[in-house]
Scaffold this motif. Structure first.
Motif, mmCIF file in Angstrom:
data_model
loop_
_atom_site.group_PDB
_atom_site.id
_atom_site.type_symbol
_atom_site.label_atom_id
_atom_site.label_comp_id
_atom_site.label_asym_id
_atom_site.label_seq_id
_atom_site.Cartn_x
_atom_site.Cartn_y
_atom_site.Cartn_z
ATOM 1 N N VAL A 1 18.700 -15.129 20.319
ATOM 2 C CA VAL A 1 19.655 -16.968 20.896
ATOM 3 C C VAL A 1 18.788 -17.779 21.326
ATOM 4 O O VAL A 1 19.017 -18.494 20.323
ATOM 5 N N LEU A 2 17.899 -17.171 22.123
ATOM 6 C CA LEU A 2 16.940 -18.841 22.780
ATOM 7 C C LEU A 2 16.514 -18.876 21.758
ATOM 8 O O LEU A 2 15.915 -20.406 21.940
ATOM 9 N N ALA A 3 15.429 -18.077 20.910
ATOM 10 C CA ALA A 3 14.434 -19.209 20.193
ATOM 11 C C ALA A 3 14.868 -19.328 19.431
ATOM 12 O O ALA A 3 13.770 -20.015 18.351
ATOM 13 N N ARG A 4 16.005 -19.618 18.407
ATOM 14 C CA ARG A 4 16.602 -20.305 17.530
ATOM 15 C C ARG A 4 17.794 -22.032 17.702
ATOM 16 O O ARG A 4 18.430 -21.875 17.135
ATOM 17 N N ILE A 5 17.352 -22.149 19.126
ATOM 18 C CA ILE A 5 17.827 -22.874 19.569
ATOM 19 C C ILE A 5 16.810 -24.494 19.058
ATOM 20 O O ILE A 5 15.574 -23.994 19.796
ATOM 21 N N PRO A 6 18.327 -25.117 18.438
ATOM 22 C CA PRO A 6 17.050 -26.214 17.320
ATOM 23 C C PRO A 6 16.251 -27.324 18.608
ATOM 24 O O PRO A 6 16.555 -26.804 19.496
ATOM 25 N N ALA A 7 14.360 -27.465 18.387
ATOM 26 C CA ALA A 7 14.048 -28.319 19.338
ATOM 27 C C ALA A 7 14.495 -29.172 19.830
ATOM 28 O O ALA A 7 15.259 -30.241 19.764
ATOM 29 N N GLY A 8 14.311 -29.778 21.117
ATOM 30 C CA GLY A 8 14.546 -30.801 21.742
ATOM 31 C C GLY A 8 16.480 -30.502 22.800
ATOM 32 O O GLY A 8 16.735 -31.045 23.606
ATOM 33 N N TRP A 9 16.975 -29.616 21.867
ATOM 34 C CA TRP A 9 18.265 -28.697 22.950
ATOM 35 C C TRP A 9 18.105 -28.199 24.472
ATOM 36 O O TRP A 9 17.185 -27.663 24.745
ATOM 37 N N ARG A 10 19.456 -29.241 24.538
ATOM 38 C CA ARG A 10 19.232 -27.816 26.671
ATOM 39 C C ARG A 10 19.757 -26.866 26.525
ATOM 40 O O ARG A 10 20.813 -26.799 25.825
ATOM 41 N N ALA A 11 19.306 -25.325 26.743
ATOM 42 C CA ALA A 11 20.430 -24.496 26.990
ATOM 43 C C ALA A 11 20.410 -23.891 27.641
ATOM 44 O O ALA A 11 20.006 -24.170 29.494
ATOM 45 N N LEU A 12 21.936 -23.920 28.020
ATOM 46 C CA LEU A 12 22.322 -24.311 29.054
ATOM 47 C C LEU A 12 23.643 -22.760 29.977
ATOM 48 O O LEU A 12 24.574 -22.092 29.042
ATOM 49 N N VAL A 13 22.080 -21.493 29.980
ATOM 50 C CA VAL A 13 22.958 -19.999 30.019
ATOM 51 C C VAL A 13 23.745 -20.265 30.932
ATOM 52 O O VAL A 13 23.212 -20.351 32.486
ATOM 53 N N VAL A 14 25.000 -20.332 31.184
ATOM 54 C CA VAL A 14 26.046 -19.389 31.886
ATOM 55 C C VAL A 14 26.416 -18.107 32.333
ATOM 56 O O VAL A 14 26.222 -17.700 31.909
ATOM 57 N N ASP A 15 25.643 -18.221 33.879
ATOM 58 C CA ASP A 15 25.531 -16.404 34.286
ATOM 59 C C ASP A 15 26.846 -16.190 34.403
ATOM 60 O O ASP A 15 26.753 -16.959 35.826
ATOM 61 N N ASN A 16 27.577 -15.420 34.643
ATOM 62 C CA ASN A 16 29.128 -14.762 34.765
ATOM 63 C C ASN A 16 29.124 -13.596 36.039
ATOM 64 O O ASN A 16 30.147 -13.195 35.681
#
Length: 245
Positions: free
Chosen positions: A30-45
């Motif tokens: 999933v994280l490898a496919r996030i467009p460059a310049g976007w911020r990934a907010l992984v919300v650990d539940n």
């Protein structure tokens, strides 16, 4: 119905909310496919498989939400976001986050206020029959409640952060995605829907992996549909354009 292919990363600032509960196996994909310049907010539940540590090591910003529930995780991500445009995507490798690029462009260009991905299963096992049945039932109830001619309440979506905050979302369980759409319609936001490929998820589903889980999700969403229109910080006189068949 338009199908958007993945394209080059959009330059607009974007925060991508990824609700996460024990998704260590899927996170690298999933994280490898996030467009460059976007911020990934992984919300650990409340993961116990090292998801939070892995996400952080892969460059994601990790947000911790102790209260269990899909809606609780999504809303924690929304509250942590600072970008003008916020996207949501499941963290189980069933959806490619790069498919959100044209969604963001549509919101940024003022063509729609909330853009949703209509899941199109790719291969056997991508979408169990009981989950599809529940989704069809909910889409029908949503149409009667709001007039929106949507086919899916999928998790792949994009909107402006300010618009979402103004909706006053309160559900913290499975009804959160539906409440977002219902209140967006009540507020006069323009809602669009586009086809996206839906892959077999990695790992077991926490919501719709069983008939019982699906029924609980439907029950949560029926409760949302029974709510009266809620006051929001937005005008309800805006234009509304249901997606074309």
């Amino acid at each position: 119905m338009t199908t958007f292919p993945a394209t080059e990363p959009d330059p607009a600032p974007v925060d991508l909310v990824l609700p996460c509960l024990n998704e260590a196996e899927a996170l690298p994909w999933v994280l490898a496919r996030i467009p460059a310049g976007w911020r990934a907010l992984v919300v650990d539940n409340g993961s116990t498989d090292g998801s939070a540590e892995l996400a952080r090591s892969l460059g994601a910003t990790v947000v911790h939400e102790e209260r269990r529930g899909f809606g609780a995780a999504c809303h924690a991500g929304l509250m942590a976001a600072t970008a003008d445009i916020v996207c949501f995507c499941d963290c189980d490798a069933s959806l490619d986050p790069s498919l959100l690029v044209p969604f963001v462009r549509e919101v940024r260009d003022g063509e729609a206020d909330l853009v949703l991905g209509r899941r199109r299963p790719q291969g056997r096992g991508a979408w169990p029959a009981h989950a599809r049945a529940g989704n069809i039932a909910l889409a029908g109830m949503l149409r009667r409640r709001t007039g929106l001619r949507l086919h899916d309440l999928g998790p792949l979506r994009a909107a402006r952060r300010a618009d979402l905050l103004a909706l006053g979302l309160t559900d913290r369980r499975s009804g959160y995605p539906l409440q977002m759409v219902v209140r967006a319609a009540d507020a006069g936001l323009r809602v669009a829907e586009h086809d996206v490929p839906y892959l077999p998820r990695t790992g077991a589903s926490k919501v719709t992996g069983t008939w019982r889980g699906t029924w609980q999700a439907v029950r949560d969403m029926r409760r949302v549909l029974a709510e009266p229109p809620a006051p929001t910080g937005m005008s309800t006189t805006g234009s509304f354009s249901p997606p074309k068949e």
